[in-house]
Design a protein around this motif. Structure first.
Motif, PDB file in Angstrom:
ATOM      1  N   GLY A 352      -0.217  -1.631  40.549  1.00 26.69           N
ATOM      2  CA  GLY A 352       0.892  -1.962  41.442  1.00 26.69           C
ATOM      3  C   GLY A 352       0.991  -3.466  41.627  1.00 26.69           C
ATOM      4  N   VAL A 353       2.231  -3.994  41.617  1.00 28.05           N
ATOM      5  CA  VAL A 353       2.457  -5.434  41.757  1.00 28.05           C
ATOM      6  C   VAL A 353       3.638  -5.649  42.701  1.00 28.05           C
ATOM      7  CG1 VAL A 353       3.036  -7.591  40.569  1.00 28.05           C
ATOM      8  CG2 VAL A 353       1.657  -5.852  39.394  1.00 28.05           C
ATOM      9  N   THR A 354       3.501  -6.585  43.632  1.00 25.50           N
ATOM     10  CA  THR A 354       4.631  -6.973  44.482  1.00 25.50           C
ATOM     11  C   THR A 354       4.537  -8.455  44.827  1.00 25.50           C
ATOM     12  OG1 THR A 354       5.874  -6.463  46.501  1.00 25.50           O
ATOM     13  CG2 THR A 354       3.492  -6.417  46.677  1.00 25.50           C
ATOM     14  N   PRO A 355       5.675  -9.142  44.920  1.00 24.06           N
ATOM     15  CA  PRO A 355       5.662 -10.547  45.335  1.00 24.06           C
ATOM     16  C   PRO A 355       5.839 -10.685  46.848  1.00 24.06           C
ATOM     17  CG  PRO A 355       7.801 -10.001  44.415  1.00 24.06           C
ATOM     18  CD  PRO A 355       6.988  -8.744  44.393  1.00 24.06           C
ATOM     19  N   ASP A 372      -8.458  -2.883  43.713  1.00 23.62           N
ATOM     20  CA  ASP A 372      -8.597  -3.547  42.414  1.00 23.62           C
ATOM     21  C   ASP A 372      -7.458  -3.203  41.462  1.00 23.62           C
ATOM     22  OD1 ASP A 372      -9.456  -0.896  42.310  1.00 23.62           O
ATOM     23  OD2 ASP A 372     -10.856  -1.277  40.666  1.00 23.62           O
ATOM     24  N   ARG A 373      -6.505  -2.399  41.938  1.00 24.27           N
ATOM     25  CA  ARG A 373      -5.396  -1.981  41.068  1.00 24.27           C
ATOM     26  C   ARG A 373      -4.022  -2.285  41.663  1.00 24.27           C
ATOM     27  NH1 ARG A 373      -6.665   4.135  39.512  1.00 24.27           N
ATOM     28  NH2 ARG A 373      -4.718   3.865  38.329  1.00 24.27           N
ATOM     29  N   ALA A 374      -3.976  -2.975  42.786  1.00 27.47           N
ATOM     30  CA  ALA A 374      -2.700  -3.312  43.417  1.00 27.47           C
ATOM     31  C   ALA A 374      -2.741  -4.767  43.846  1.00 27.47           C
ATOM     32  CB  ALA A 374      -2.441  -2.399  44.613  1.00 27.47           C
ATOM     33  N   PHE A 375      -1.683  -5.515  43.536  1.00 29.16           N
ATOM     34  CA  PHE A 375      -1.711  -6.964  43.681  1.00 29.16           C
ATOM     35  C   PHE A 375      -0.483  -7.483  44.424  1.00 29.16           C
ATOM     36  CE2 PHE A 375      -3.708  -5.661  39.708  1.00 29.16           C
ATOM     37  CZ  PHE A 375      -4.978  -6.216  39.829  1.00 29.16           C
ATOM     38  N   ASP A 376      -0.745  -8.247  45.475  1.00 25.61           N
ATOM     39  CA  ASP A 376       0.292  -9.065  46.099  1.00 25.61           C
ATOM     40  C   ASP A 376       0.144 -10.457  45.508  1.00 25.61           C
ATOM     41  OD1 ASP A 376       1.924 -10.624  47.665  1.00 25.61           O
ATOM     42  OD2 ASP A 376       0.922 -10.198  49.561  1.00 25.61           O
ATOM     43  N   VAL A 377       1.146 -10.900  44.748  1.00 27.68           N
ATOM     44  CA  VAL A 377       1.024 -12.165  44.023  1.00 27.68           C
ATOM     45  C   VAL A 377       1.661 -13.336  44.765  1.00 27.68           C
ATOM     46  CG1 VAL A 377       0.948 -10.951  41.820  1.00 27.68           C
ATOM     47  CG2 VAL A 377       3.146 -11.814  42.670  1.00 27.68           C
ATOM     48  N   GLY A 378       2.078 -13.131  46.027  1.00 32.50           N
ATOM     49  CA  GLY A 378       2.736 -14.191  46.775  1.00 32.50           C
ATOM     50  C   GLY A 378       4.220 -14.251  46.454  1.00 32.50           C
ATOM     51  N   ILE A 379       4.912 -15.188  47.119  1.00 34.68           N
ATOM     52  CA  ILE A 379       6.359 -15.297  46.914  1.00 34.68           C
ATOM     53  C   ILE A 379       6.591 -15.923  45.550  1.00 34.68           C
ATOM     54  CG2 ILE A 379       8.523 -16.206  47.822  1.00 34.68           C
ATOM     55  CD1 ILE A 379       7.302 -16.232  50.574  1.00 34.68           C
ATOM     56  N   ALA A 380       6.558 -15.077  44.530  1.00 29.71           N
ATOM     57  CA  ALA A 380       6.579 -15.573  43.151  1.00 29.71           C
ATOM     58  C   ALA A 380       7.103 -14.467  42.239  1.00 29.71           C
ATOM     59  CB  ALA A 380       5.169 -16.003  42.728  1.00 29.71           C
ATOM     60  N   GLU A 381       8.409 -14.198  42.345  1.00 28.26           N
ATOM     61  CA  GLU A 381       8.981 -13.081  41.600  1.00 28.26           C
ATOM     62  C   GLU A 381       8.865 -13.272  40.090  1.00 28.26           C
ATOM     63  OE1 GLU A 381      10.798 -13.249  45.645  1.00 28.26           O
ATOM     64  OE2 GLU A 381      10.553 -14.717  44.033  1.00 28.26           O
ATOM     65  N   GLN A 382       9.087 -14.484  39.617  1.00 35.13           N
ATOM     66  CA  GLN A 382       8.974 -14.724  38.175  1.00 35.13           C
ATOM     67  C   GLN A 382       7.563 -14.418  37.689  1.00 35.13           C
ATOM     68  OE1 GLN A 382      10.481 -18.799  38.739  1.00 35.13           O
ATOM     69  NE2 GLN A 382      11.916 -18.385  37.076  1.00 35.13           N
ATOM     70  N   VAL A 385       6.763 -10.623  37.476  1.00 36.90           N
ATOM     71  CA  VAL A 385       7.271  -9.932  36.292  1.00 36.90           C
ATOM     72  C   VAL A 385       6.430 -10.261  35.059  1.00 36.90           C
ATOM     73  CG1 VAL A 385       9.229  -9.750  34.702  1.00 36.90           C
ATOM     74  CG2 VAL A 385       9.613  -9.730  37.178  1.00 36.90           C
ATOM     75  N   THR A 386       6.142 -11.540  34.843  1.00 38.58           N
ATOM     76  CA  THR A 386       5.375 -11.903  33.650  1.00 38.58           C
ATOM     77  C   THR A 386       3.921 -11.457  33.763  1.00 38.58           C
ATOM     78  OG1 THR A 386       6.856 -13.761  33.265  1.00 38.58           O
ATOM     79  CG2 THR A 386       4.749 -13.819  32.137  1.00 38.58           C
ATOM     80  N   PHE A 387       3.357 -11.497  34.957  1.00 39.04           N
ATOM     81  CA  PHE A 387       2.024 -10.939  35.196  1.00 39.04           C
ATOM     82  C   PHE A 387       2.007  -9.455  34.845  1.00 39.04           C
ATOM     83  CE2 PHE A 387      -0.656  -8.807  38.537  1.00 39.04           C
ATOM     84  CZ  PHE A 387      -1.890  -9.136  38.013  1.00 39.04           C
ATOM     85  N   SER A 388       3.062  -8.738  35.240  1.00 35.52           N
ATOM     86  CA  SER A 388       3.164  -7.315  34.894  1.00 35.52           C
ATOM     87  C   SER A 388       3.257  -7.126  33.389  1.00 35.52           C
ATOM     88  CB  SER A 388       4.392  -6.700  35.576  1.00 35.52           C
ATOM     89  OG  SER A 388       4.282  -6.755  36.984  1.00 35.52           O
ATOM     90  N   ALA A 389       4.001  -8.020  32.727  1.00 37.12           N
ATOM     91  CA  ALA A 389       4.093  -7.943  31.268  1.00 37.12           C
ATOM     92  C   ALA A 389       2.724  -8.121  30.626  1.00 37.12           C
ATOM     93  CB  ALA A 389       5.067  -9.001  30.752  1.00 37.12           C
ATOM     94  N   GLY A 390       1.938  -9.062  31.158  1.00 34.14           N
ATOM     95  CA  GLY A 390       0.584  -9.249  30.638  1.00 34.14           C
ATOM     96  C   GLY A 390      -0.264  -8.008  30.794  1.00 34.14           C
ATOM     97  N   LEU A 391      -0.183  -7.370  31.949  1.00 28.78           N
ATOM     98  CA  LEU A 391      -0.908  -6.111  32.149  1.00 28.78           C
ATOM     99  C   LEU A 391      -0.482  -5.075  31.119  1.00 28.78           C
ATOM    100  CD1 LEU A 391      -0.701  -5.791  36.058  1.00 28.78           C
ATOM    101  CD2 LEU A 391      -2.770  -6.231  34.735  1.00 28.78           C
ATOM    102  N   ALA A 392       0.831  -4.997  30.875  1.00 22.77           N
ATOM    103  CA  ALA A 392       1.346  -3.976  29.969  1.00 22.77           C
ATOM    104  C   ALA A 392       0.885  -4.193  28.533  1.00 22.77           C
ATOM    105  CB  ALA A 392       2.869  -3.946  30.039  1.00 22.77           C
ATOM    106  N   THR A 393       0.699  -5.443  28.120  1.00 24.07           N
ATOM    107  CA  THR A 393       0.226  -5.683  26.753  1.00 24.07           C
ATOM    108  C   THR A 393      -1.160  -5.101  26.519  1.00 24.07           C
ATOM    109  OG1 THR A 393      -0.795  -7.836  27.232  1.00 24.07           O
ATOM    110  CG2 THR A 393       1.543  -7.839  26.582  1.00 24.07           C
ATOM    111  N   GLN A 394      -1.901  -4.893  27.604  1.00 24.35           N
ATOM    112  CA  GLN A 394      -3.258  -4.366  27.483  1.00 24.35           C
ATOM    113  C   GLN A 394      -3.329  -2.868  27.776  1.00 24.35           C
ATOM    114  OE1 GLN A 394      -5.619  -6.548  26.245  1.00 24.35           O
ATOM    115  NE2 GLN A 394      -3.655  -7.638  26.047  1.00 24.35           N
ATOM    116  N   PRO A 398       2.164  -1.146  34.727  1.00 28.84           N
ATOM    117  CA  PRO A 398       2.422  -1.767  36.022  1.00 28.84           C
ATOM    118  C   PRO A 398       3.722  -1.282  36.652  1.00 28.84           C
ATOM    119  CG  PRO A 398       2.896  -3.311  34.266  1.00 28.84           C
ATOM    120  CD  PRO A 398       2.334  -2.087  33.607  1.00 28.84           C
ATOM    121  N   PHE A 399       3.655  -0.914  37.923  1.00 28.38           N
ATOM    122  CA  PHE A 399       4.836  -0.652  38.733  1.00 28.38           C
ATOM    123  C   PHE A 399       5.101  -1.943  39.514  1.00 28.38           C
ATOM    124  CE2 PHE A 399       4.011   3.574  37.502  1.00 28.38           C
ATOM    125  CZ  PHE A 399       5.101   4.379  37.840  1.00 28.38           C
ATOM    126  N   CYS A 400       6.114  -2.668  39.091  1.00 28.83           N
ATOM    127  CA  CYS A 400       6.437  -3.963  39.693  1.00 28.83           C
ATOM    128  C   CYS A 400       7.544  -3.742  40.719  1.00 28.83           C
ATOM    129  CB  CYS A 400       6.876  -4.940  38.607  1.00 28.83           C
ATOM    130  SG  CYS A 400       7.214  -6.605  39.209  1.00 28.83           S
TER     131      CYS A 400
END
Length: 646
Positions: A352-355, A372-382, A385-394, A398-400
């Motif tokens: 899980g990912v949310t800004p 360890d599976r859910a992330f608040d990345v701060g006010i950083a929408e861009q 999304v790219t962090f989620s893309a990185g997760l997906a490559t592996q 990710p539910f963004c």
């Protein structure tokens, strides 16, 4: 007008000029108290408003308008939910009770509302760039006496846009002051390295040791005449020597850093800002404040809860909630929050990912259960999304979860980093469609249009909670690729919502109701109002079919062939913009397949719609129940010249 009584000082202030001319510095504490009390008095009764953020900046607001010659000096608030004190001091006290109500005062600074609102805001992190543009324009026009002040919170400072503004600002000689309002909060508690860095600064013994001496020198700079440059140079060297030991981030951007200072000492703030006005070039003043300051329940309670508490008893701090007599349907966000945990228990690849909106989107449920599976990345929408893309490559799924209007800020990342690579990132777009009192800055009007134009992207919307769960289940199945699920702010229609997960075949809709005279095609929960409209139309002698499209991309072409083979009167309904939305997709299908029909599209028109309740805004745009009925009657009368029973 309700009888909200201002204090004797506040009553004398219509505009900041009154504040500057009628009161001396020692009276500003009382002015601040009266501003704070008025906010508490009004917001406790009308609810529907932000709260804690404005209480936290009362003294700062009073000091800014006292020191600077607003509106000639230009004050820019970041986001703006902290600007209620600003509005009270700038000619809007008498309409303050209409805050965020339909036709009333906007909850955010808005250029069309007041000349004191120099820059329209609502989304975070825009203040530095906006104020810098103003400052350089003023310099170009030789308005060298004009001051420009950006007030930005520590939460907003985490976004990339803020750093882009800092990067340019530090290498200009713009007449600009950045006020960093540091309260360790956005809506939820701040996260990340910047939060830790600011905490280090505020507790630094090095800073506090030299701060008093530095301010004494600064207070004398303007009095030294020919020696001013020498004194300024000494101050600069003293600061740099001190700050280098701290490795000051802001100094590395070539900004003169001052602070941290007490944001609730209005006299101290006035004195500091008077000094800073005489120091040329871009500067940053680090101000420490507390959300909810001066109202004990908010100051000592849960800051997230008091961000926008609704109606409350100002004497006791009790938040007043109406207890329903029967079981109620949950909010869509709550269904998301519980359902992602259920899915993650079955699929260990789900993340899980949310800004910065964990409580707003209910990802906080997963963060508590699976930290360890859910992330608040701060006010950083861009980044989200790219962090989620990185997760997906592996191989992760990710539910963004990003509010629809905030997803606008990360469009390139969706295109370039997710869809181009055909990665299985699930975008859960909360607050899609009209959001209500937040107004034009927050309406999720455009996601259908901009998401359906992206190759590889699936675009869907559930009509109810059961379908939200099933779409989430479908999206995490193998090889689904980029997948968008949009849903609105507020509650659904199913009190008994926790149904077993089922796969929904991508690109399939369903017929909800047969009919003879015309057809409604809907997407998402707005279709529940269409169900009501169909019932009323039947009583009036009009038999309307109703199809829930469920997917805007890919469209259910078999279903549409059925519709166009049977009906030549069709109304499409979506809680989104009609330009490029689902209705446009239906028209494209009709043209591509050489069908002809009378089609009317209902949705958000090609203009910005202001704030109000969702139902008020549906009615304004003609797609509430009554609007649907009128559109159907008009279509039938025009095409068939029928008489409709009343």
């Amino acid at each position: 007008m309700p009888d909200y009584k201002p204090g004797p000082y506040l009553e004398q202030i219509e505009f900041p000029k009154d504040l500057r001319e009628k009161f001396d510095i020692n009276q500003l504490s009382q002015v601040s108290d009266e501003v704070r009390n008025y906010i508490v008095d009004v917001i406790s009764e009308i609810g529907n408003s932000h709260f804690g953020a404005s209480l936290g900046v009362v003294e700062l607001t009073v000091a800014l308008h006292y020191v600077f010659n607003t509106p000639y000096d230009q004050l820019v608030w970041d986001v703006g939910h902290q600007a209620y004190g600003h509005k009270l001091l700038t000619g809007r006290r008498k309409i303050f009770h209409t805050n965020r109500l339909y036709g009333g005062m906007s909850g955010f600074p808005k250029r069309s509302e007041s000349e004191y609102d120099t820059f329209g805001v609502g989304h975070s992190s825009t203040s530095i760039s906006g104020a810098l543009g103003m400052a350089l324009a003023s310099k170009y026009k030789n308005e060298n006496d004009r001051q420009h002040i950006a007030v930005i919170g520590d939460g907003s400072m985490t976004a990339g846009l803020a750093f882009e503004g800092l990067n340019q600002a530090g290498f200009t000689n713009s007449n600009m002051l950045i006020v960093l309002n540091d309260n360790c909060m956005s809506i939820d508690p701040n996260v990340g390295a910047l939060k830790e860095y600011l905490t280090d600064i505020t507790t630094s013994h090095t800073y506090n040791k030299v701060k008093d001496d530095v301010w004494k020198l600064l207070g004398k700079v303007s009095k030294f005449g020919p020696n001013a440059q020498v004194i300024a140079s000494k101050i600069s060297h003293a600061l740099k020597g001190t700050l280098l030991k701290q490795s000051n981030l802001f100094e590395s951007f070539n900004l003169r850093y001052f602070g941290p200072v007490d944001g609730h000492d209005v006299v101290g703030l006035v004195n500091i800002m008077e000094d800073l006005k005489d120091i040329p070039g871009p500067k940053i003043l680090h101000v420490l404040t507390k959300k909810g300051k001066g109202y004990k329940p908010a100051e000592e309670g849960n800051a997230t809860k008091w961000h926008a508490p609704g109606v409350f008893n100002k004497e006791t701090g009790e938040i007043i909630k109406v207890v329903p007599k029967s079981p109620q349907a949950p909010k869509f966000q709550e269904v998301f929050g519980h359902s992602i945990v259920e899915l993650a228990e079955k699929n260990d690849k789900i993340m899980g990912v949310t800004p910065a909106m964990p409580s707003g989107c209910s990802l906080n449920i997963m963060m508590a259960a699976m930290p360890d599976r859910a992330f608040d990345v701060g006010i950083a929408e861009q980044h989200a999304v790219t962090f989620s893309a990185g997760l997906a490559t592996q191989g992760m799924v990710p539910f963004c979860n990003i509010y629809s209007s905030f997803m606008q800020r990360a469009y390139d990342q969706v295109l370039h980093d997710v869809a181009l690579q055909n990665l299985n990132v699930v975008f859960c777009l909360d607050r899609a469609g009209f959001v209500g009192a937040d107004g034009a800055t927050h309406h999720g009007a455009y996601d259908i249009s901009f998401m359906r134009s992206i190759p590889n992207m699936v675009v869907s919307s559930p009509i109810n909670e059961e379908e939200l769960r099933n779409l989430m289940y479908t999206a995490q199945l193998k090889d689904q690729g980029p997948f968008t699920i949009r849903y609105p702010r507020g509650a659904g229609v199913m009190p008994q919502w926790k149904t077993p997960f089922k796969e929904i075949k991508v690109g399939t809709g369903k017929k909800l109701r047969a009919g003879e005279d015309m057809a409604f095609l809907t997407i998402g929960p707005i279709g529940n109002l269409t169900i009501q409209a169909c019932d009323t139309l039947l009583e009036k002698g009009i038999s309307a079919a109703h199809y829930d499209m469920r997917f805007v991309k890919p469209l259910d072409e078999a279903l549409l062939h059925e519709v166009f083979s049977k009906y030549n009167k069709i109304i499409t309904i979506e809680d989104g913009c009609v330009m490029g939305g689902m209705g446009s997709a239906i028209l494209e299908f009709m043209a591509d397949n050489q069908y002809t029909a009378h089609i009317q599209r209902l949705g958000i028109p090609d203009k910005y719609i202001q704030h109000g309740t969702q139902n008020q805004l549906y009615a304004e745009c003609g797609y509430d129940v009554e609007g649907m009925i009128k559109a159907a009657e008009k279509m039938i009368q025009k095409d068939n010249n029928l008489t409709i029973s009343k």
